[in-house]
Design an enzyme around this catalytic site. Structure first.
Site, short mmCIF file in Angstrom:
data_model
loop_
_atom_site.label_atom_id
_atom_site.label_comp_id
_atom_site.label_asym_id
_atom_site.label_seq_id
_atom_site.Cartn_x
_atom_site.Cartn_y
_atom_site.Cartn_z
N GLY A 109 0.84 -1.19 0.00
CA GLY A 109 0.00 0.00 0.00
C GLY A 109 0.87 1.24 0.00
CB CYS A 112 6.29 3.84 19.25
SG CYS A 112 6.99 2.21 19.17
N1 PLP Z 1 -2.31 3.52 4.46
C1 PLP Z 1 -3.00 3.15 5.54
C2 PLP Z 1 -4.22 3.92 5.95
C3 PLP Z 1 -2.58 2.05 6.30
O1 PLP Z 1 -3.26 1.69 7.39
C4 PLP Z 1 -1.42 1.35 5.89
C5 PLP Z 1 -0.90 0.22 6.69
O2 PLP Z 1 -1.06 0.17 7.90
C6 PLP Z 1 -0.74 1.76 4.73
C7 PLP Z 1 -1.22 2.86 4.04
C8 PLP Z 1 0.47 1.06 4.24
O3 PLP Z 1 0.15 -0.18 3.68
P1 PLP Z 1 1.29 -1.31 3.52
O4 PLP Z 1 1.48 -1.91 4.88
O5 PLP Z 1 0.74 -2.30 2.56
O6 PLP Z 1 2.49 -0.64 3.01
#
Ligand code: PLP
Length: 368
Positions: free
Chosen positions: A67, A312
């Site tokens: 993500g 953190c």
């Molecule tokens: N955006 C949000 C709102 C998330 O909660 C997360 C992961 O916790 C990410 C982006 C990042 O995703 P990834 O862990 O696949 O890099």
């Protein structure tokens, strides 16, 4: 172990594991021979299934490795493709967007933040419609679960491109890319029972994103590199299953979350940080006079996995920037605890039976 950190990652769905294993022998989807075509056809099917679930065209689905990568490719790609310098964001973004936006300041970005209410919801102001390289806002917040007014925001953005970080939303609440009208959207397979290390970027053909990565022309040249076909196939299976179960699962999780809240609210000096509209499985609150980290360690010793919800740094317990942006006082923000329920949560009884005692012990330990 009672696992209540599904917002961090959720266990792989058995159907996704099976699909991954079956597809793991597939070779390079770019190969011009029969074995390549076999991989290509599995990849095409996965792309079509994902497009079906998310209301977009298959060509708009770009596989990434997380993500975070999808957020980076979209935010940077839109910024560098634009003649404007202005970026409109929110102060409650995940670091995947927040740090990407701040890194663009050295490339001339002028960043403005939308206001956030004490309930954790972004307010859509007239600033959204003034010319900008991009507007970027998450669909649902990872710490509080607050669902943001994305349709209203996109409406107000007019001609401005809008990137939506929908990593917490996809697979949990309905997400329709075309209907909502976003320019780009990020999702992550491991948040809905797909494998860790597979992200999705939905990107309209126009405006074209300026490539951040350079290489072969895979994934419309936006995410070059040999595609992880097994990861894509398993992601599609997980998303189809999550989409089919979504309505019932939302009701089930909300009922469990309410049961938990009924117990939490009886504790003295508790402040709730999850406010509707919110994801069904999130419950974030502060217990005054106790460190979030102490609560987590005590729960861990009782085989219960939870989180403070915020990153953190170097082991230092810092107050959550999301809660601070909502107007929560620093001391309060440091006591925050996030429970996030998910597919494998059948009961919260193991937690509700020990919570009062854990809170009393953490309060004796006090604040650092
Ligand atoms: N955006 C949000 C709102 C998330 O909660 C997360 C992961 O916790 C990410 C982006 C990042 O995703 P990834 O862990 O696949 O890099």
């Amino acid at each position: 172990m009672l696992y209540l950190d599904h917002a961090a990652t959720t266990p792989l769905r058995p159907a996704a594991r099976e699909a991954w294993l079956e597809a793991s022998e597939l070779l390079n989807a770019g190969g011009q021979y029969a074995l390549g075509r076999r991989a290509r056809s599995a990849l095409d099917q996965a792309r079509e299934d994902i497009a079906d679930c998310l209301g977009c065209e298959p060509i708009e689905v770009i596989f990434t490795a997380s993500g975070t990568e999808a957020d980076n490719l979209a935010v940077q790609g839109l910024f560098f493709a634009s003649s404007h310098n202005r970026i409109l964001s929110s102060p409650i973004e995940h670091p995947a967007v927040k740090e990407t936006v701040s890194a663009l300041v050295k490339h001339g970005a002028e960043v403005e933040f939308l206001p956030v209410s004490h309930t954790g919801h972004v307010s859509v102001t007239a600033a959204v419609g003034q010319p900008a390289a991009l507007v970027t806002c998450m669909w649902a917040n990872n710490e509080t679960g607050a669902i943001q007014p994305i349709a209203e925001l996109i409406d107000a953005a007019g001609a401005n491109p809008v990137h939506v970080d929908a990593v917490q939303a996809v697979g949990h609440i309905p997400v329709d890319f075309h209907q909502v009208g976003a320019t780009t959207l990020a999702a992550s397979a491991h948040k809905f029972g797909g494998p860790r290390g597979v992200g999705l970027l939905l990107a309209r053909r126009s405006p074209a994103l300026t490539p951040v990565l350079h290489g072969g022309g895979q994934e419309r040249g936006i995410r070059p590199g040999t595609v992880d076909v097994a990861g894509a196939v398993a992601t599609a299976v997980a998303l189809k299953e999550a989409t089919a179960e979504m309505a019932a699962e939302r009701r089930r999780l909300a009922a469990l979350r309410d049961q938990l809240w009924d117990v939490v609210r009886q504790l003295p000096d508790v402040t709730l940080h999850t406010h509707e509209p919110a994801l069904p499985g999130h419950l974030n609150f502060t217990v005054s006079g106790a460190e979030g980290d102490s609560l987590i360690m005590l729960l861990d010793s009782l085989q219960i996995a939870a989180s403070t919800g915020s990153a953190c740094s170097n082991g230092v317990n810092r107050a959550s920037e999301v809660l601070l942006a909502m107007g929560v006082k620093e001391q309060q923000a440091r006591g925050a605890l996030r429970f996030s329920l998910g597919r494998t949560t059948e009961s919260v009884a193991q937690l509700t039976s020990v919570l009062a005692d854990v809170v009393a012990r953490a309060r004796i330990a006090g604040m650092a």
